[in-house]
Write a protein that holds these residues in place. Structure first.
Motif, PDB file in Angstrom:
ATOM      1  N   ASN A  58      49.900  14.087  -4.714  1.00 55.14           N
ATOM      2  CA  ASN A  58      51.230  14.591  -4.364  1.00 55.14           C
ATOM      3  C   ASN A  58      51.645  14.263  -2.935  1.00 55.14           C
ATOM      4  OD1 ASN A  58      51.852  15.749  -6.863  1.00 55.14           O
ATOM      5  ND2 ASN A  58      50.509  17.481  -6.397  1.00 55.14           N
ATOM      6  N   VAL A  59      50.748  13.590  -2.209  1.00 54.52           N
ATOM      7  CA  VAL A  59      51.101  13.242  -0.834  1.00 54.52           C
ATOM      8  C   VAL A  59      51.948  11.978  -0.853  1.00 54.52           C
ATOM      9  CG1 VAL A  59      50.193  12.586   1.429  1.00 54.52           C
ATOM     10  CG2 VAL A  59      49.005  14.309   0.067  1.00 54.52           C
ATOM     11  N   THR A  60      53.047  12.030  -0.132  1.00 49.75           N
ATOM     12  CA  THR A  60      53.980  10.896  -0.196  1.00 49.75           C
ATOM     13  C   THR A  60      53.640   9.808   0.814  1.00 49.75           C
ATOM     14  OG1 THR A  60      55.412  12.124   1.291  1.00 49.75           O
ATOM     15  CG2 THR A  60      55.890  12.277  -1.072  1.00 49.75           C
ATOM     16  N   LYS A  61      52.704  10.078   1.736  1.00 50.93           N
ATOM     17  CA  LYS A  61      52.349   9.026   2.704  1.00 50.93           C
ATOM     18  C   LYS A  61      51.033   8.387   2.292  1.00 50.93           C
ATOM     19  CE  LYS A  61      52.897  12.621   5.846  1.00 50.93           C
ATOM     20  NZ  LYS A  61      52.852  13.370   7.073  1.00 50.93           N
ATOM     21  N   PRO A  62      50.728   7.210   2.826  1.00 50.74           N
ATOM     22  CA  PRO A  62      49.478   6.542   2.439  1.00 50.74           C
ATOM     23  C   PRO A  62      48.249   7.370   2.810  1.00 50.74           C
ATOM     24  CG  PRO A  62      50.910   5.071   3.709  1.00 50.74           C
ATOM     25  CD  PRO A  62      51.521   6.429   3.777  1.00 50.74           C
ATOM     26  N   VAL A  63      47.292   7.418   1.898  1.00 53.23           N
ATOM     27  CA  VAL A  63      46.035   8.136   2.145  1.00 53.23           C
ATOM     28  C   VAL A  63      44.870   7.176   1.909  1.00 53.23           C
ATOM     29  CG1 VAL A  63      44.548  10.064   1.477  1.00 53.23           C
ATOM     30  CG2 VAL A  63      47.039  10.330   1.393  1.00 53.23           C
ATOM     31  N   VAL A  64      44.008   7.007   2.875  1.00 47.48           N
ATOM     32  CA  VAL A  64      42.782   6.220   2.725  1.00 47.48           C
ATOM     33  C   VAL A  64      41.628   7.198   2.575  1.00 47.48           C
ATOM     34  CG1 VAL A  64      41.215   4.558   3.801  1.00 47.48           C
ATOM     35  CG2 VAL A  64      43.696   4.374   4.170  1.00 47.48           C
ATOM     36  N   ALA A 112      43.205   2.089   7.363  1.00 43.34           N
ATOM     37  CA  ALA A 112      44.222   3.012   7.865  1.00 43.34           C
ATOM     38  C   ALA A 112      45.150   2.310   8.844  1.00 43.34           C
ATOM     39  CB  ALA A 112      43.546   4.216   8.529  1.00 43.34           C
ATOM     40  N   LEU A 113      44.570   1.476   9.704  1.00 48.22           N
ATOM     41  CA  LEU A 113      45.381   0.723  10.662  1.00 48.22           C
ATOM     42  C   LEU A 113      46.355  -0.207   9.943  1.00 48.22           C
ATOM     43  CD1 LEU A 113      42.813  -0.274  13.453  1.00 48.22           C
ATOM     44  CD2 LEU A 113      45.002   0.894  13.825  1.00 48.22           C
ATOM     45  N   ALA A 114      45.850  -0.899   8.894  1.00 49.96           N
ATOM     46  CA  ALA A 114      46.692  -1.845   8.157  1.00 49.96           C
ATOM     47  C   ALA A 114      47.857  -1.114   7.512  1.00 49.96           C
ATOM     48  CB  ALA A 114      45.854  -2.576   7.110  1.00 49.96           C
ATOM     49  N   LEU A 115      47.558   0.012   6.884  1.00 47.61           N
ATOM     50  CA  LEU A 115      48.620   0.765   6.211  1.00 47.61           C
ATOM     51  C   LEU A 115      49.631   1.293   7.218  1.00 47.61           C
ATOM     52  CD1 LEU A 115      46.427   2.625   3.590  1.00 47.61           C
ATOM     53  CD2 LEU A 115      48.078   0.796   3.141  1.00 47.61           C
ATOM     54  N   TRP A 116      49.143   1.703   8.360  1.00 43.06           N
ATOM     55  CA  TRP A 116      50.048   2.200   9.413  1.00 43.06           C
ATOM     56  C   TRP A 116      50.987   1.082   9.878  1.00 43.06           C
ATOM     57  CZ3 TRP A 116      49.086   0.980  14.888  1.00 43.06           C
ATOM     58  CH2 TRP A 116      50.071   1.539  15.723  1.00 43.06           C
TER      59      TRP A 116
END
Lengths: 471, 545
Positions: free
Chosen positions: B281-287, B311-315
């Motif tokens: 249910n989290v709308t932001k990327p989760v690693v 995490a860096l790549a997704l950010w």
């Protein structure tokens, strides 16, 4: 959003308990931080903590009642009388003493010396040996001052012929009694019993007493609460420093003495009071006693109404545990010793004067008394810290006794034994030090933390009462 | 009382020099403690004081005429020659007494309640008292509305459960017990590194794992919004991941957090299920990195380093594959480096010995050395058998934590090493001794070390390690990772330089160090067994669709 989300929008402010290096890091990065000088709680019987915790609301409510009675106390000096005439239960064979109950066999040197001196003064014996035999014979009944509404500094011996101040708690009507202070040097309360000591006691009974009694009768009464409150603003904590309070007392009684006594008697009495900076001590003690006795017998309360030492044991009584004494060995104070003396000469802590601390004065008000804080081996800031720490173990703050240096905050008042045990913060007491041998007198002055054991036992005793009386 | 019998009596009068009696007693006591002083009195010249001096045998004839306002100094000395010295010292004490500065005003509360009087706005309690008392303090803090970081270990699990229950009722977070590190609102708590604030939020049930990913993110140009620890036990079935879930949900709601990174050893299956339900249910990327259990998500990160890079790549708006693109090339370089280092060693030296201060690093080493897919192409683990005092997966338990067997990785932060001793991140003595012992073992090829920088850790670990590495370098290869940043008090680059100068090879991450050390041991083992077939590198990256 949880409160954790709120935290992300606030400035982080941290209380650090444990490793101090973590607090240093926080200070380095500029985060507001307070480091707690943490120590483990005092060890108590296995189930006592659970019982106390389960009853914490009841205890808090009872303590609020006890504190309200302490704060409402109105100690007034209303007159004088001979101990045998005014102190309830003081028979001709009774000697009162400081601290919790103790037998002649277990009495320390100074207290034995004071007993001898009192028996010589009463004419019950002619020599030291005779007095010691009489004291050991079982004829003499020894009883704590505290069990007779009285208090005595150091050995605290009160005999039937001694004149005593009568202090009335005008709010609740109860009385308290204390002898007059003999001054410094070789005096009975430090266990001295030489001829000069006994002679002074007779002078006090024959001259000082009638002069003061007449003056007080003329004055009607004296508001001791007011005198103490003023003295705190003048650098006293009314335990180890009574210079201001004594001066105030002097100002109040001098005109009445001049009007009621002959020139020679008036002069010698005023001289005596003037030359004894501790003259007021016995009054501050009796005022404290009258105040605290009104808080006795409040079920469930963990507030101390007595801390007292007999030179062998340190004893505590609680508002919620009736007449029970909780005791442990008294300790030798760290002190500044007079030239020629050292800790090796010192007797363990002695006297009922810790009633002042019990009442939010003395060591609890040491921040008000910059002139004596050097006894703690530090400066005024240390004294402020000591007083500040005592707020951690009291039920509340005084509404009359204030400390100018703490922005006139009320003194920490109503020692809560539960807090003492759970925080392992022991009451801070100012004290004089007696030589351990009778007859030598005072050898120093200093401060000490009360020993832990009486407080642990009081905590356990309260737990037993709470458990037994589960309602 | 001292009686005059031997020694020289000397006296001094200072006219009109008033001091209060306590100052005089203090100075008198000081003087009595000076060498050569048998007895001393420093008093005002009142009749009472003169009587006391007479009784102590210290009354000098010249004192007879003294007045109340005169200061009397009486000395009894072992030798007359010391009089001037002692008087000079007394003068100094009086000057000191006059100029004494107010000190000690800083508040020293004795309890949480006392502290809250001084800092009424406090919103977090950092608790590191002995475990048996810690829960009581934590409960008190929660009751007063404070979040709690519980650094203490040895807190009974039922107390942990009760605390987290209470915290949940009040919307508060309990990090720990045994939570060594966190960064809240940019403030380092416990053992923590100096990293810039940024948009990546971390929740970790693994302490050094949190330090590794936050420093790698910082070194990769990113920043940290919050880094919240939960303690390793939080994700066990009994505790149920309460704190992990609270922290995750808070980061999901936090507008300053753009990417969420979750780090843990494999949780209890039900806890994992609960967490993944929240993540859905989290709308932001989760690693997510559950170290050693990729739960079938083979495309996900396998190491702390990969997790940080992801995490860096997704950010940055890139995908995961882009984030990990650099790793295969590095693997090739590492193999070449391993071959160079192995070439210096005799064939008999073939074992790896990892000496870890970080528990997560020890676990990660086992994942990499025993289970990593690098070795999957060869059909058997990279190193076997592998032993540890804190075994996970296929690793065998050491007979004794103190004695290595074959390939061994040791967690020196485990209880058997820390009883009555500071943590190995602070106290290097045990590791230094073990390093020397491993180098002296004729079967050891490579020693693998983690060096953790930051607040709380040793203030200069390189100064401890460098001489020991220099002493070992001629016999074994030494491979280190250094967890930290330039802004850490110890400075990562300075530490790396010193370790390299001493003869260690410093890898950019614990994972990289494990790979390199693992290859050295693998190559040596192959030489020992006469297996000359060159190892084939199959990096997970190349397996991905």
């Amino acid at each position: 959003m949880t409160r954790l989300g709120d935290l992300f929008d606030q400035r982080l402010e941290v209380v650090n308990l444990g490793l101090e290096s973590f607090a240093s890091t926080l200070r380095q990065v500029g985060a507001p931080t307070v480091h707690v000088d943490w120590t483990p709680p005092l060890e108590v019987e296995s189930n006592a903590r659970g019982v106390v915790r389960a009853n914490s609301e009841r205890i808090a409510a009872a303590n609020a009642r006890a504190l309200a009675r302490i704060l409402a106390g109105m100690p007034q000096l209303v007159g004088m009388g001979l101990a045998r005439d005014v102190i309830p239960g003081l028979t001709e064979d009774t000697l009162l003493h400081a601290g919790p109950p103790i037998s002649w066999e277990r009495m320390c040197g100074p207290m034995r010396g004071a007993v001898v001196g009192a028996l010589l003064y009463e004419g019950r014996s002619r020599t030291q040996q005779e007095a010691e035999r009489l004291a050991a014979s079982g004829t003499i009944r020894f009883a704590p001052c505290h069990e007779h509404a009285a208090v005595g500094p150091m050995a605290g011996v009160v005999s039937p012929s001694m004149p005593v101040f009568i202090v009335k708690n005008a709010e609740f009507g109860n009385l308290a009694f204390a002898t007059m202070n003999e001054g410094l040097g070789k005096v009975l309360r430090y266990g001295a019993f030489g001829e000069d000591v006994v002679r002074r006691l007779h002078w006090m009974a024959d001259v000082l007493y009638p002069v003061l009694a007449r003056a007080l009768a003329r004055l009607g009464s004296m508001d001791l609460k007011n005198v103490i409150a003023q003295a705190l603003h003048m650098g006293d904590e009314v335990h180890n420093r009574n210079r201001a309070a004594t001066s105030l007392f002097f100002r109040l009684v001098a005109p009445a003495i001049a009007r009621t006594s002959s020139g020679e008697d008036a002069g010698s009495v005023l001289e005596f009071i003037h030359s004894n900076d501790h003259f007021f001590l016995n009054l501050s003690m009796a005022a404290s006693k009258a105040t605290l006795d009104a808080a006795r017998g409040i079920a469930d309360s963990s507030v101390a109404v007595v801390m007292a030492r007999n030179g062998t044991d340190f004893g505590v009584q609680l508002a919620g545990t009736g007449d029970a004494w909780f005791t442990g060995p008294a300790e030798v104070p760290d002190a500044l010793y007079f030239p020629g003396f050292s800790k090796a000469d010192a007797n363990p802590d002695i006297g009922d004067s810790a009633i002042t601390e019990t009442n939010g004065l003395g060591g609890f008000a040491i921040a008000a008394s910059p002139a004596i804080v050097q006894f703690v081996g530090g400066g005024p800031a240390d004294a402020i810290r000591y007083t500040t720490q005592m707020y951690e173990i009291t039920a509340g703050e005084n509404t009359t006794y204030q400390i100018p240096g703490l922005d006139f905050r009320g003194t920490p008042t109503g020692i809560d034994v539960v807090k003492v045990v759970e925080k392992a913060v022991l009451p801070f007491i100012d004290t004089g030090v007696a030589h351990k041998e009778p007859g030598i007198g005072q050898v120093g002055a200093g401060v000490l933390n009360a020993p832990a054991q009486p407080f642990v036992r009081a905590y356990e005793g309260l737990a037993r009462v709470l458990q037994g009386g589960a309602r | 009382m001292v009686v005059a019998s031997a020694g020289t009596l000397a006296g001094h009068i200072k006219k009109g020099a008033y001091f209060d009696s306590v100052t005089l007693m203090t100075i008198g006591r000081h003087v009595q403690g000076l060498p050569g002083v048998l007895d001393a009195a420093v008093v005002m010249g009142t009749p009472e004081n003169r009587a006391i001096l007479a009784a102590s045998g210290l009354l000098l004839p010249e004192f007879e005429q003294a007045r109340d306002t005169d200061l009397l100094i009486a000395l009894k000395l072992a030798e007359a020659g010391r009089v001037e010295t002692v008087l000079a010292e007394i003068d100094q004490q009086f000057q000191l007494a006059r100029s004494r500065k107010t000190q000690g005003a800083e508040a020293r509360p004795r309890s949480l309640d006392g502290a809250l009087e001084v800092l009424p706005g406090a919103n977090l309690a950092l608790i590191s008292v002995a475990g048996r008392y810690a829960a009581d303090e934590a409960r008190a803090a929660l009751e007063r509305g404070l979040h709690v970081m519980l650094f203490s270990d040895n807190v009974p699990i039922d107390q942990e459960i009760a605390l987290k229950q209470l915290a949940a009722e009040r919307g508060l977070l309990v990090m720990g017990p045994d939570c060594g590190t966190a960064i809240v609102n940019g403030v380092p708590l416990g053992f923590a590194n100096v990293v810039p604030r940024g948009a990546i939020g971390v929740v970790a049930a693994a302490g050094t794992g949190l330090q590794e990913v936050t420093t790698l993110i910082a070194r990769g140009g990113g920043g940290i919004s919050q880094a919240l620890g939960t303690g390793g036990r939080d994700i066990k079935a009994k505790v149920g991941g309460v704190s992990f879930a609270t922290a995750l949900e808070a980061l999901a709601d936090d507008p300053h957090t753009e990417v969420i990174l979750l780090i843990a050893k494999p949780p209890d299956p039900l806890v994992a299920e609960r967490l993944s339900a929240i993540v859905k249910n989290v709308t932001k990327p989760v690693v997510t990195l559950f170290l050693g259990d990729r739960g079938g998500a083979e495309a996900g990160p396998a190491t702390l380093e990969e997790a940080a890079l992801a995490a860096l790549a997704l950010w940055r708006g890139a995908d995961l594959a882009t984030g990990l693109a650099g790793l295969p090339g590095r693997g090739q370089d590492q193999l070449a480096e391993a071959e160079r280092m192995a070439a210096r060693l005799p064939a008999s030296r073939r074992y790896l010995r990892g000496l870890f201060s970080g528990g997560t690093f020890c676990a990660e080493a086992q994942v990499i050395l025993a289970q990593d897919t690098i070795a999957a192409g060869r059909g058997f683990p990279l190193l076997a058998p592998l032993f540890s005092n804190a075994p996970t997966g296929a690793t065998a338990r050491l007979d004794s934590a103190l004695v290595s067997q074959a390939h061994t990785v040791v967690d020196l932060g485990e209880d058997e090493f820390t009883q009555g001793r500071p943590h190995p991140m602070i106290d290097y003595s045990l590791r230094l001794r073990r390093l020397a012992a491993e180098a002296a073992d004729p079967e050891v090829a490579v020693v693998l070390l983690d060096v953790v920088l930051g607040y709380g850790s040793h203030e200069d670990p390189a100064s401890e390690l460098a001489p020991a590495i220099a002493a070992a370098r001629d016999r074994v290869a030494v491979v280190c990772s250094v967890t930290g940043t330039e802004a850490d008090p110890q400075s990562r680059s300075r530490t790396v330089r010193q370790l390299e100068a001493a003869g260690a090879v410093v890898a950019p991450s614990n994972a990289a160090a494990c790979h390199l050390a693992g290859w050295i041991a693998r190559l040596q083992e192959d030489r020992h067994l006469g297996n000359t077939e060159p190892p084939a590198i199959v990096h997970p990256q190349e397996n991905r669709p």
